[in-house]
Design a protein around this motif. Structure first.
Motif, short mmCIF file in Angstrom:
data_model
loop_
_atom_site.label_atom_id
_atom_site.label_comp_id
_atom_site.label_asym_id
_atom_site.label_seq_id
_atom_site.Cartn_x
_atom_site.Cartn_y
_atom_site.Cartn_z
N TYR A 342 36.00 69.25 20.88
CA TYR A 342 35.84 69.19 22.33
C TYR A 342 36.04 70.56 22.98
N VAL A 345 33.00 72.82 22.53
CA VAL A 345 31.89 72.36 23.37
C VAL A 345 32.11 72.79 24.81
N GLU A 346 33.36 72.72 25.26
CA GLU A 346 33.67 73.12 26.63
C GLU A 346 33.60 74.63 26.81
N MET A 351 27.25 71.70 26.85
CA MET A 351 26.63 70.63 27.63
C MET A 351 25.67 71.18 28.69
N GLU A 352 25.69 72.47 28.92
CA GLU A 352 24.73 73.08 29.85
C GLU A 352 23.44 73.48 29.15
N ALA A 357 22.75 69.15 24.75
CA ALA A 357 23.47 68.15 25.52
C ALA A 357 23.13 66.70 25.16
N TYR A 360 25.08 65.25 22.30
CA TYR A 360 26.48 64.93 22.60
C TYR A 360 26.60 63.70 23.48
N THR A 361 25.65 63.52 24.39
CA THR A 361 25.65 62.28 25.19
C THR A 361 25.50 61.08 24.27
N GLU A 364 28.79 60.42 22.33
CA GLU A 364 29.83 59.73 23.07
C GLU A 364 29.48 58.26 23.28
#
Length: 412
Positions: A342, A345-346, A351-352, A357, A360-361, A364
């Motif tokens: 995590y 990724v941040e 996620m940008e 992205a 990863y969506t 989850e």
């Protein structure tokens, strides 16, 4: 990621037989009286990836006065050499791993090591990845990377047909409508999918519709041939019969790459090829089923790193495992592995990135599902049988009725 966690566990029986003959080995770290503790690390990668990995191993060695890691690149012979090493009690101390159902008897359970690191250590790894690195409630590998599946689409074909591009809230009804318009207004089919889909992969569509191949006890009857399951198979067959989808010999990658199909669902493996071709493509979440009470779900293909149960240097091996799955190494592998952490990724703003992205969506959204390959002991045989059944449904030369085929499949 060079290894896929695929449905056919073809080595399972052979490995089980080999492991059954192994004697008990030392289970504690043994450091030589002089010099460094020696650790062997097996990778399945080849060529440039191996060079990059060697540089990472060199960094670990430079930072540790008491441990020296030697990397062994097995390439295409990975499974053969790992199974042989386990059978002879000479497996590498640390190894990449994907086929836990086949190999877990030769691996060291890692739960006690993870517990010592604290809850924060485990919580920093995506929840959905842990079940794919575990068997019967025991953890045998630390996640390194993954891919889920997403919907790839050709932007030029959508524009040519005058259809708006897919969005994350699409349902299968939306996809079907768009596919029909594209097939009617371009020289391409709307969707490509495999006429003999890998059963491991295809189960994700059943999950998305509230079904599965089997229950928690491994029972196929009433699950694989449930009404919800049949709806999924019927939907794909109908798209093919109605002429706006094509069932292909392989995955659909070739048809998408050659712009013979405007959409297909797959993992991240071909992205670099598409970019090299100059293909104008996008990717987005897999569509959901309209009447389902949850989002779409994806199967996971994972790479993990595991420790041999026969290693005589387990404490040192764990130090390397932590290094290889840690923040620095995860950042180094971006581009060849999607990070499992995590915080990476941040920090890297993954996620940008529209190319990352959706994976990863889907990751989850896919927590809490266990593939049938992790439930049924004889998955290798079951998978082969299911693949033949699926081909009867989707092969354009047969297109057999869904209900009878699935009823027969659970009776075999």
């Amino acid at each position: 990621m060079k290894k896929r966690l695929v449905g056919g566990l073809v080595l399972a029986l052979a490995v089980s037989s080999l492991l059954g003959g192994c004697g008990e080995k030392a289970t504690t770290s043994e450091k030589p009286e002089t010099g460094k503790t020696k650790i062997r690390f097996a990778t399945w990668d080849t060529a440039g990836d191996v060079d990059k990995q060697q540089a990472m191993v060199d960094k670990f060695n430079a930072e540790h006065d008491d441990i020296e890691v030697t990397m062994e690149a097995y390439g295409q012979d990975f499974d053969t050499k790992i199974s042989a090493g386990m059978g002879s009690g000479d497996a590498p101390d640390v190894m990449y791993m994907w086929n836990y159902p086949a190999y877990h008897e030769g691996l060291e359970p890692l739960d006690s090591y993870i517990e010592k690191e604290g809850q924060e250590y485990k919580d920093n790894i995506y929840e959905a990845l842990w079940p794919y690195n575990s068997i019967d409630g025991a953890t045998y590998g630390i996640p390194v990377g993954f891919t889920t599946h997403v919907l790839f689409y050709n932007k030029d074909l959508f524009a040519q047909a005058g259809v708006e591009e897919p969005t994350a809230d699409w349902t299968w009804d939306d996809l079907r409508e768009a596919a029909k318009i594209i097939a009617d207004n371009t020289d391409a089919k709307g969707l490509a999918f495999s006429m003999k889909p890998d059963p491991y992969d295809f189960e994700m569509f059943l999950w998305s519709n509230g079904a599965a191949y089997c229950d928690a006890e491994g029972k196929l009857e009433g699950n694989l041939n449930s009404e919800k399951s049949k709806e999924v198979f019927q939907m794909f067959q109908d798209m093919e019969k109605e002429g706006y989808a094509v069932a292909t010999e392989k995955s659909g990658t070739d048809e998408f790459r050659s712009q013979q199909a405007a959409m297909y669902i797959y993992g991240a493996w071909s992205i670099n090829d598409f970019k090299a071709d100059g293909l104008n493509f996008g990717l987005v979440d897999i569509p959901a089923f309209k009447d389902a009470d949850h989002d779409s779900v994806s199967i996971l293909s994972t790479s993990g790193i595991a420790m041999s149960k026969d290693s005589k240097n387990k404490d040192a091996a764990w130090e390397f495992v932590k290094f290889w799955t840690g923040e620095w190494a995860s950042k180094e592998r971006i581009g060849s592995e999607m990070p499992a952490l995590y915080n990476v990724v941040e920090s890297e703003k993954i996620m940008e990135n529209p190319e990352f992205a959706p994976f990863y969506t889907m990751l989850e959204q896919s927590a809490g599902y266990t593939p049938t390959s992790f439930i049924i002991d004889n998955w290798s045989e079951v998978s082969e049988s299911l693949a033949l059944s699926f081909e009867q449904v989707f092969n354009p030369s047969s297109l057999q009725d869904v209900g009878p085929v699935l009823d027969e499949a659970v009776a075999e």
